[in-house]
Scaffold this motif. Structure first.
Motif, short mmCIF file in Angstrom:
data_model
loop_
_atom_site.label_atom_id
_atom_site.label_comp_id
_atom_site.label_asym_id
_atom_site.label_seq_id
_atom_site.Cartn_x
_atom_site.Cartn_y
_atom_site.Cartn_z
N ILE A 165 136.78 56.52 50.54
CA ILE A 165 138.20 56.51 50.91
C ILE A 165 138.68 55.07 50.77
O ILE A 165 138.34 54.21 51.59
CB ILE A 165 138.40 57.05 52.33
N GLU A 166 139.42 54.78 49.72
CA GLU A 166 139.69 53.39 49.38
C GLU A 166 141.10 53.19 48.82
O GLU A 166 141.68 54.08 48.20
CB GLU A 166 138.66 52.90 48.35
N ASN A 167 141.63 52.01 49.10
CA ASN A 167 142.90 51.55 48.51
C ASN A 167 144.08 52.46 48.82
O ASN A 167 145.00 52.61 48.01
CB ASN A 167 142.77 51.40 46.99
N ASN A 168 144.06 53.09 50.00
CA ASN A 168 145.20 53.90 50.43
C ASN A 168 146.16 53.02 51.21
O ASN A 168 145.74 52.17 52.01
CB ASN A 168 144.70 55.08 51.25
N LYS A 169 147.45 53.21 51.01
CA LYS A 169 148.41 52.19 51.42
C LYS A 169 148.62 52.11 52.93
O LYS A 169 148.78 51.03 53.49
CB LYS A 169 149.75 52.41 50.71
N ILE A 170 148.65 53.26 53.63
CA ILE A 170 148.89 53.20 55.08
C ILE A 170 147.57 53.30 55.82
O ILE A 170 147.10 52.31 56.38
CB ILE A 170 149.88 54.29 55.52
N ASP A 171 146.92 54.46 55.82
CA ASP A 171 145.62 54.62 56.48
C ASP A 171 144.65 55.31 55.54
O ASP A 171 145.04 56.20 54.76
CB ASP A 171 145.74 55.49 57.74
N GLY A 172 143.38 54.95 55.68
CA GLY A 172 142.35 55.74 55.01
C GLY A 172 142.23 57.10 55.64
O GLY A 172 142.30 58.13 54.97
N ILE A 173 142.03 57.14 56.98
CA ILE A 173 142.02 58.39 57.74
C ILE A 173 142.95 58.20 58.93
O ILE A 173 142.80 57.24 59.70
CB ILE A 173 140.61 58.74 58.24
N HIS A 174 143.90 59.08 59.09
CA HIS A 174 144.84 59.04 60.21
C HIS A 174 144.59 60.28 61.06
O HIS A 174 144.73 61.41 60.58
CB HIS A 174 146.28 59.04 59.70
N LEU A 175 144.21 60.08 62.32
CA LEU A 175 143.92 61.19 63.24
C LEU A 175 145.05 61.32 64.25
O LEU A 175 145.47 60.34 64.85
CB LEU A 175 142.61 60.95 63.97
N LEU A 176 145.49 62.55 64.47
CA LEU A 176 146.56 62.82 65.42
C LEU A 176 146.23 64.09 66.19
O LEU A 176 146.05 65.16 65.60
CB LEU A 176 147.90 62.98 64.70
N SER A 177 146.11 63.98 67.51
CA SER A 177 145.90 65.15 68.37
C SER A 177 144.76 66.03 67.88
O SER A 177 144.86 67.26 67.83
CB SER A 177 147.19 65.97 68.50
N SER A 178 143.65 65.40 67.54
CA SER A 178 142.48 66.11 67.02
C SER A 178 141.26 65.72 67.85
O SER A 178 141.10 64.55 68.22
CB SER A 178 142.26 65.75 65.56
N THR A 179 140.38 66.69 68.11
CA THR A 179 139.21 66.41 68.95
C THR A 179 137.95 67.00 68.32
O THR A 179 138.00 67.94 67.51
CB THR A 179 139.38 67.01 70.36
#
Length: 275
Positions: free
Chosen positions: A247-261
């Motif tokens: 996961i490389e060179n992505n402009k905002i986040d590589g991995i964005h987690l929201l309300s996940s468990t």
């Protein structure tokens, strides 16, 4: 077609043909003589081919203009059919599958208003292989359709390349997805799927979990790079395994987690993302 017998081969000569829906209700091999670049079948109104039989081949035709709302260039309700080497251009749906054990292989599907290929509820064990999906609203849309294979396809310029809604036990692997708005979308209880060995580049978002209960999926050995926003946007979903991805060179986040468990993110190479 209406005059043919079971197991006949129909050879379509070069030219342009304007057709109302063609009812294929027997086992036929329908193919062009000179290839899709020389053989055009245009919709007058509604679908072009409506295939209710099994074991039908449709090969090397250009199918255009089934652009009434809900219409399709090819509509399959029979099983074990083969759709191969066609150019499917400027239709509402390219191919609609409401049956099982069909193979869609080596077609160019482009400029569909709704979807390049639609897998409808309960459709299963279909193979979508080696196709090119260009500039469709959705390349492949699978809705409540379990155990399908989407593999070794190319997706480019689609609003959403692969849209998975409430599907289980399907495999999405070895696809090349570039310059789409969304590469792969999981939504509405899409679970127990294998998303592996895909290359996703230059999309706005590579892979998006966009709604609740997209659980127990495997994301493994994918390359997700150069997204203009997120590599993976993971929202409201649990118990997924994200493993061995680059996961490389992505402009905002590589991995964005929201309300996940209870997700496992392990052994990924994540670098040079902006956040």
């Amino acid at each position: 077609v209406s005059a043919a017998n079971n197991d006949d081969q129909i050879i379509v000569c070069s030219g342009s043909y304007n057709e109302n829906p063609i009812d294929v209700n027997k086992v036929l091999d329908i193919r062009s003589y000179d290839g899709a670049s020389e053989t055009f079948v245009n919709a007058v109104s509604g679908d072009i081919f409506q295939v209710s039989s099994s074991a039908v081949n449709i090969t090397a035709l250009t199918l255009k203009g089934a652009n009434n709302t809900g219409a399709a260039a090819i509509r399959l309700s029979g099983s074990n059919n083969n759709i191969k080497d066609n150019v499917i251009d400027s239709n509402y749906h390219g191919i609609v599958i409401s049956s099982s054990n069909n193979t869609v292989i080596n077609n160019a599907v482009m400029r569909s208003t709704s979807s390049g290929t639609l897998l409808t509820p309960t459709t299963h064990d279909n193979n979508i292989l080696l196709n090119t999906f260009i500039n469709n609203s959705k390349g492949v849309l699978s809705v409540s359709a379990p155990r399908n294979l989407i593999s070794t396809n190319i997706f480019t310029g689609n609003q959403m390349a692969i849209d998975l809604s409430n599907i289980t036990n399907s495999t999405i692997d070895n696809n090349l997805l570039s310059s789409n708005n969304i590469g792969i979308e999981l939504r509405t209880a899409t679970s127990l799927n294998n998303i592996s060995s895909n290359v996703l580049s230059n999309n706005t978002i590579g892979i998006r979990f966009s709604s609740s209960n997209n659980d127990n999926n495997l994301l493994e050995n994918n390359v997700i790079s150069d997204s203009t926003e997120y590599g993976i946007w993971h929202g409201y979903s649990n118990k997924n395994l994200i493993k061995n991805n680059n996961i490389e060179n992505n402009k905002i986040d590589g991995i964005h987690l929201l309300s996940s468990t209870n997700n496992t993110i392990i052994d990924n190479l994540i670098f040079n993302n902006s956040a």
